[in-house]
Design an enzyme around this catalytic site. Structure first.
Site, PDB file in Angstrom:
ATOM      1  N   LYS A 115       0.822  -1.218   0.000  1.00 26.05           N
ATOM      2  CA  LYS A 115       0.000   0.000   0.000  1.00 26.05           C
ATOM      3  C   LYS A 115       0.854   1.266   0.000  1.00 26.05           C
ATOM      4  CE  LYS A 115      -4.247  -1.782   2.039  1.00 26.05           C
ATOM      5  NZ  LYS A 115      -5.257  -1.637   3.123  1.00 26.05           N
ATOM      6  N   LYS A 207      -7.964  -8.739  -9.770  1.00 29.82           N
ATOM      7  CA  LYS A 207      -9.098  -8.777  -8.844  1.00 29.82           C
ATOM      8  C   LYS A 207     -10.113  -7.688  -9.190  1.00 29.82           C
ATOM      9  CE  LYS A 207      -8.984  -9.337  -4.403  1.00 29.82           C
ATOM     10  NZ  LYS A 207      -8.644  -9.229  -2.957  1.00 29.82           N
ATOM     11  N   LYS A 210     -12.762  -1.533  -6.856  1.00 24.99           N
ATOM     12  CA  LYS A 210     -13.450  -0.246  -6.993  1.00 24.99           C
ATOM     13  C   LYS A 210     -12.557   0.781  -7.676  1.00 24.99           C
ATOM     14  CE  LYS A 210     -11.972   1.456  -2.480  1.00 24.99           C
ATOM     15  NZ  LYS A 210     -11.093   2.503  -2.974  1.00 24.99           N
TER      16      LYS A 210
END
Length: 346
Positions: A115, A207, A210
């Site tokens: 991240k 995957k 959003k």
């Protein structure tokens, strides 16, 4: 080891645009779990601010996750549904765990590296210490089980390490305060068969997310029946018919993904899907998948829209759940303060 009452803790981040992957990978399983376990369902909004958030968006997203829980069938009267920031004991216990966990443990957390990327020096301390707060989320209720996906297994292992070190470091005080040989359980992962990993409708190697710029890559939980149908019809496929055996899906990621979605929505195995539809062209299989997806998802989307139009009701559910969660968490936190040696009001 001490005996602990079986309790399941589950959390979902309010990061916006809940989609089919969130539903099949987490929320659908939460609904099933409530039939056999005592459950605490948490909207983990404190985790959301480890990266920048627009306040108005965050408020809406907290309510949206709550609406998804309720629309999918979670009963907030039988179980606890709340948002993390209303129960201050999460943050209190996280600080204690910041002092229990070792830097070397956190340095091994791959999710922070993923991240934060290359610009780690500018990542927030919260993003780095996120796993300690996750451990506190679970252990402030002394939860015995947590449903986890592949990306959270490492964090659950850290939770167990923190619990074990706390139990060891304060063993004498734990016993003196009447808690036997362990205060925190070593929380176990809950595995419900093969994990449903939902991939993008535009690229079966990625995957469903959003953050994908194409809305056609995902089915949002708020999509209406026509939108769901259109996205499935436009989903990427290959020119070959469906195989009759699962082995035949190898090297065909888009076909494998659509079969997995059909299987998860109908609660059957991919093998059974192929027994029913093997040899079919994708046009026919997609039509069958549209029927299944619309039947299962459109009512959830409709109920979510109805709930989101009544934010006062959602907030009341969260306040009630937070009050009930706090009643459990405060008992745990008072005991932790006694074990550690803090002086508190009695």
């Amino acid at each position: 080891m001490a005996q602990f009452k079986e309790l399941v803790f589950s959390g979902v981040q309010p990061t916006g645009n809940l989609h089919l992957g969130n539903y099949l990978g987490a929320i659908k399983r939460f609904v099933t779990m409530q039939e056999t376990h005592d459950c605490i369902y948490c909207v983990v909004d404190m985790h959301a601010i480890t990266v920048p958030q627009n306040p108005a968006d965050l408020t809406r997203q907290i309510r949206e996750v709550t609406a998804a829980f309720l629309a999918a069938g979670i009963d907030p009267k039988r179980h606890i549904v709340f948002n993390q920031s209303q129960v201050s004991q999460h943050a209190e216990l996280a600080w204690v765990f910041n002092c229990v966990a070792r830097l070397g443990w956190l340095n091994r957390m791959t999710q922070f590296k993923d991240k934060a990327g290359k610009d780690r020096e500018n990542a927030s301390v919260g993003l780095y210490a996120y796993p300690n707060l996750m451990a506190a989320d679970i252990l402030v209720y002394r939860a015995t089980h947590v449903p986890v996906g592949e990306d959270q297994k490492q964090h659950l292992e850290l939770t167990r390490d923190i619990a074990q070190k706390f139990n060891n470091d304060w063993a004498e005080s734990i016993a003196a305060n009447g808690f036997g040989d362990a205060f925190f359980p070593l929380t176990e992962p809950m595995i419900h068969g093969p994990a449903t990993r939902v991939m993008s409708l535009r690229d079966g190697s990625k995957k469903m997310s959003k953050s994908d710029p194409s809305d056609y890559s995902r089915i949002n939980l708020t999509d209406d029946a026509d939108t769901i149908a259109q996205k499935i019809r436009k989903a990427k496929t290959d020119p070959e018919p469906l195989p009759s055996e699962v082995e035949g899906l190898k090297a065909r990621p888009e076909a494998e993904n659509l079969v997995a979605i059909y299987a998860a929505l109908t609660d059957i195995t991919p093998e059974e899907v192929l027994r029913q539809h093997g040899g079919s062209q994708f046009s026919g299989f997609k039509a069958a998948l549209v029927d299944v997806a619309v039947t299962k998802l459109a009512p959830i989307a409709g109920e979510m829209r109805r709930l989101m139009a009544d934010p006062g009701h959602i907030d009341a559910v969260l306040v009630d759940g937070s009050n009930r969660a706090r009643a459990i968490a405060s008992v745990t936190m008072d005991a932790v303060k006694d074990i550690v040696g803090f002086v508190r009001a009695r």
